[in-house]
Scaffold this motif. Structure first.
Motif, PDB file in Angstrom:
ATOM      1  N   UNK A 133       0.853  -1.193   0.000  1.00 51.22           N
ATOM      2  CA  UNK A 133       0.000   0.000   0.000  1.00 51.22           C
ATOM      3  C   UNK A 133       0.887   1.240   0.000  1.00 51.22           C
ATOM      4  N   UNK A 134       0.599   2.183  -0.879  1.00 47.37           N
ATOM      5  CA  UNK A 134       1.446   3.364  -1.062  1.00 47.37           C
ATOM      6  C   UNK A 134       0.591   4.626  -0.940  1.00 47.37           C
ATOM      7  N   UNK A 135       0.743   5.366   0.163  1.00 47.52           N
ATOM      8  CA  UNK A 135      -0.033   6.588   0.399  1.00 47.52           C
ATOM      9  C   UNK A 135       0.824   7.606   1.137  1.00 47.52           C
ATOM     10  N   UNK A 136       0.757   8.880   0.728  1.00 46.42           N
ATOM     11  CA  UNK A 136       1.448   9.903   1.525  1.00 46.42           C
ATOM     12  C   UNK A 136       0.704  10.086   2.845  1.00 46.42           C
ATOM     13  N   UNK A 137       1.428  10.449   3.874  1.00 48.33           N
ATOM     14  CA  UNK A 137       0.817  10.687   5.180  1.00 48.33           C
ATOM     15  C   UNK A 137       0.049  12.004   5.140  1.00 48.33           C
ATOM     16  N   UNK A 138      -1.273  11.971   5.383  1.00 52.39           N
ATOM     17  CA  UNK A 138      -2.040  13.218   5.364  1.00 52.39           C
ATOM     18  C   UNK A 138      -1.563  14.206   6.431  1.00 52.39           C
ATOM     19  N   UNK A 139      -1.158  13.690   7.590  1.00 47.05           N
ATOM     20  CA  UNK A 139      -0.671  14.584   8.652  1.00 47.05           C
ATOM     21  C   UNK A 139       0.595  15.302   8.233  1.00 47.05           C
ATOM     22  N   UNK A 140       1.512  14.584   7.626  1.00 43.88           N
ATOM     23  CA  UNK A 140       2.773  15.196   7.184  1.00 43.88           C
ATOM     24  C   UNK A 140       2.499  16.211   6.082  1.00 43.88           C
ATOM     25  N   UNK A 141       1.647  15.864   5.134  1.00 46.06           N
ATOM     26  CA  UNK A 141       1.329  16.789   4.041  1.00 46.06           C
ATOM     27  C   UNK A 141       0.663  18.051   4.582  1.00 46.06           C
ATOM     28  N   UNK A 142      -0.269  17.895   5.526  1.00 49.30           N
ATOM     29  CA  UNK A 142      -0.950  19.046   6.114  1.00 49.30           C
ATOM     30  C   UNK A 142       0.036  19.918   6.893  1.00 49.30           C
ATOM     31  N   UNK A 143       0.936  19.269   7.659  1.00 49.53           N
ATOM     32  CA  UNK A 143       1.951  20.014   8.405  1.00 49.53           C
ATOM     33  C   UNK A 143       2.846  20.808   7.452  1.00 49.53           C
ATOM     34  N   UNK A 144       3.252  20.196   6.350  1.00 43.63           N
ATOM     35  CA  UNK A 144       4.099  20.896   5.372  1.00 43.63           C
ATOM     36  C   UNK A 144       3.373  22.099   4.780  1.00 43.63           C
ATOM     37  N   UNK A 145       2.095  21.921   4.447  1.00 51.87           N
ATOM     38  CA  UNK A 145       1.317  23.042   3.897  1.00 51.87           C
ATOM     39  C   UNK A 145       1.214  24.172   4.916  1.00 51.87           C
ATOM     40  N   UNK A 146       0.962  23.827   6.177  1.00 47.15           N
ATOM     41  CA  UNK A 146       0.871  24.857   7.219  1.00 47.15           C
ATOM     42  C   UNK A 146       2.210  25.551   7.434  1.00 47.15           C
ATOM     43  N   UNK A 147       3.286  24.776   7.445  1.00 50.13           N
ATOM     44  CA  UNK A 147       4.617  25.344   7.642  1.00 50.13           C
ATOM     45  C   UNK A 147       4.961  26.329   6.526  1.00 50.13           C
ATOM     46  N   UNK A 148       4.789  25.903   5.277  1.00 47.44           N
ATOM     47  CA  UNK A 148       5.139  26.786   4.166  1.00 47.44           C
ATOM     48  C   UNK A 148       4.150  27.941   4.031  1.00 47.44           C
ATOM     49  N   UNK A 149       2.911  27.738   4.471  1.00 48.37           N
ATOM     50  CA  UNK A 149       1.966  28.845   4.513  1.00 48.37           C
ATOM     51  C   UNK A 149       2.421  29.906   5.500  1.00 48.37           C
ATOM     52  N   UNK A 150       2.897  29.468   6.666  1.00 49.81           N
ATOM     53  CA  UNK A 150       3.429  30.407   7.655  1.00 49.81           C
ATOM     54  C   UNK A 150       4.680  31.111   7.115  1.00 49.81           C
ATOM     55  N   UNK A 151       5.542  30.347   6.435  1.00 47.87           N
ATOM     56  CA  UNK A 151       6.737  30.954   5.830  1.00 47.87           C
ATOM     57  C   UNK A 151       6.340  32.024   4.817  1.00 47.87           C
ATOM     58  N   UNK A 152       5.345  31.733   3.993  1.00 54.95           N
ATOM     59  CA  UNK A 152       4.888  32.695   2.988  1.00 54.95           C
ATOM     60  C   UNK A 152       4.371  33.959   3.663  1.00 54.95           C
ATOM     61  N   UNK A 153       3.611  33.808   4.741  1.00 52.99           N
ATOM     62  CA  UNK A 153       3.059  34.972   5.447  1.00 52.99           C
ATOM     63  C   UNK A 153       4.171  35.817   6.061  1.00 52.99           C
ATOM     64  N   UNK A 154       5.109  35.172   6.736  1.00 55.72           N
ATOM     65  CA  UNK A 154       6.209  35.895   7.385  1.00 55.72           C
ATOM     66  C   UNK A 154       7.086  36.589   6.342  1.00 55.72           C
ATOM     67  N   UNK A 155       7.420  35.870   5.273  1.00 56.20           N
ATOM     68  CA  UNK A 155       8.281  36.461   4.237  1.00 56.20           C
ATOM     69  C   UNK A 155       7.576  37.584   3.481  1.00 56.20           C
ATOM     70  N   UNK A 156       6.272  37.456   3.260  1.00 57.45           N
ATOM     71  CA  UNK A 156       5.517  38.530   2.605  1.00 57.45           C
ATOM     72  C   UNK A 156       5.507  39.781   3.470  1.00 57.45           C
ATOM     73  N   UNK A 157       5.314  39.585   4.765  1.00 57.09           N
ATOM     74  CA  UNK A 157       5.342  40.726   5.684  1.00 57.09           C
ATOM     75  C   UNK A 157       6.731  41.368   5.689  1.00 57.09           C
ATOM     76  N   UNK A 158       7.758  40.528   5.747  1.00 56.45           N
ATOM     77  CA  UNK A 158       9.134  41.034   5.736  1.00 56.45           C
ATOM     78  C   UNK A 158       9.412  41.815   4.447  1.00 56.45           C
ATOM     79  N   UNK A 159       8.972  41.287   3.313  1.00 56.70           N
ATOM     80  CA  UNK A 159       9.208  41.946   2.024  1.00 56.70           C
ATOM     81  C   UNK A 159       8.478  43.286   1.943  1.00 56.70           C
ATOM     82  N   UNK A 160       7.249  43.326   2.447  1.00 59.95           N
ATOM     83  CA  UNK A 160       6.461  44.558   2.311  1.00 59.95           C
ATOM     84  C   UNK A 160       6.879  45.644   3.296  1.00 59.95           C
TER      85      UNK A 160
END
Length: 170
Positions: free
Chosen positions: A11-38
Motif C-alpha cells: 500500500x502506497x499513500x502519503x501521510x495526510x498529517x505530514x502533508x498538512x503540516x508541510x502546507x501549514x509550515x510553508x503557509x506560515x513561511x509565505x506569510x512571514x516572508x511577505x510581511x518582511x518583504x512589504x
C-alpha cells in the motif's frame, strides 16, 4: 520466477498529517516572508558573500514568499489528488514492478525486471527513496509512503530477490 511465488502488493499513500503540516509550515513561511518583504527598509548580506540593497532584499524576500506559496499549492494538489484519485500501490508481479509516478495525479508505471540494472537507497530531509536504475533513467519509489518500517525493509528485499531470481534463470 518460481511458479508458487505470488504477486506482492505494498500500500502506497502519503501521510495526510505530514502533508498538512508541510502546507501549514510553508503557509506560515509565505506569510512571514511577505510581511518582511512589504515592510523591509534594510539591505541584506548573505554569508558575507552576497550583498543586496534594500529594494533587492525586498525582491529576494518576495521570491522566497512566492516559492513558499508554490510549496503550499503543490502540497494541496497532492492532498486533493490523493483523496480524489488515490495512489496506485507498489506491486511486485511475476516479471515487473508497478509503482506510482506523476504529479499531481499518480498513475501506475510498470517496469520489467529485465530493465532494472541496479537498486540504491537515498534519503533527503527525512524522505527515504528506493532508486531503480535502468540503462537510461533512474526511477524512484518513496519508501515513506509505504506506511511502515516493515514495508520499507521488505520491498527492497523482495525486489532484490526477484531480480536475482530473474538473472539466475536466464
Amino acid at each position: 520466477m518460481p511458479p508458487d511465488q505470488q504477486p506482492i502488493s505494498f500500500r502506497c499513500r502519503p501521510s495526510p498529517k505530514v502533508m498538512l503540516f508541510c502546507c501549514l509550515f510553508f503557509g506560515a513561511c509565505a506569510a512571514v516572508l511577505s510581511h518582511k518583504a512589504s515592510t523591509n527598509t534594510r539591505g541584506l548580506i548573505l554569508n558575507g558573500i552576497f550583498e543586496f540593497s534594500p529594494s533587492s532584499a525586498s525582491v529576494f524576500y518576495w521570491v522566497l514568499a512566492a516559492l513558499s506559496v508554490l510549496f503550499v499549492v503543490a502540497g494541496g494538489l497532492t492532498i486533493l489528488t490523493t483523496l480524489v484519485h488515490g495512489v496506485p500501490d507498489v506491486v511486485l508481479a511475476a516479471d515487473s514492478i508497478s509503482f506510482p509516478v506523476g504529479f499531481p495525479i499518480k498513475r501506475p508505471f510498470s517496469l520489467p525486471y529485465s530493465q532494472i540494472t541496479g537498486l540504491s537507497r537515498s534519503e533527503v530531509s527525512g524522505q527515504r527513496f528506493l532508486m531503480l536504475h535502468t540503462a537510461t533513467k533512474k526511477h524512484h519509489i518513496v519508501l515513506n509512503w509505504l506506511g511502515s518500517k516493515v514495508a520499507e525493509e521488505s520491498l527492497p528485499q523482495e525486489l532484490a530477490q526477484r531480480l536475482t531470481e530473474g538473472t539466475s534463470q536466464t
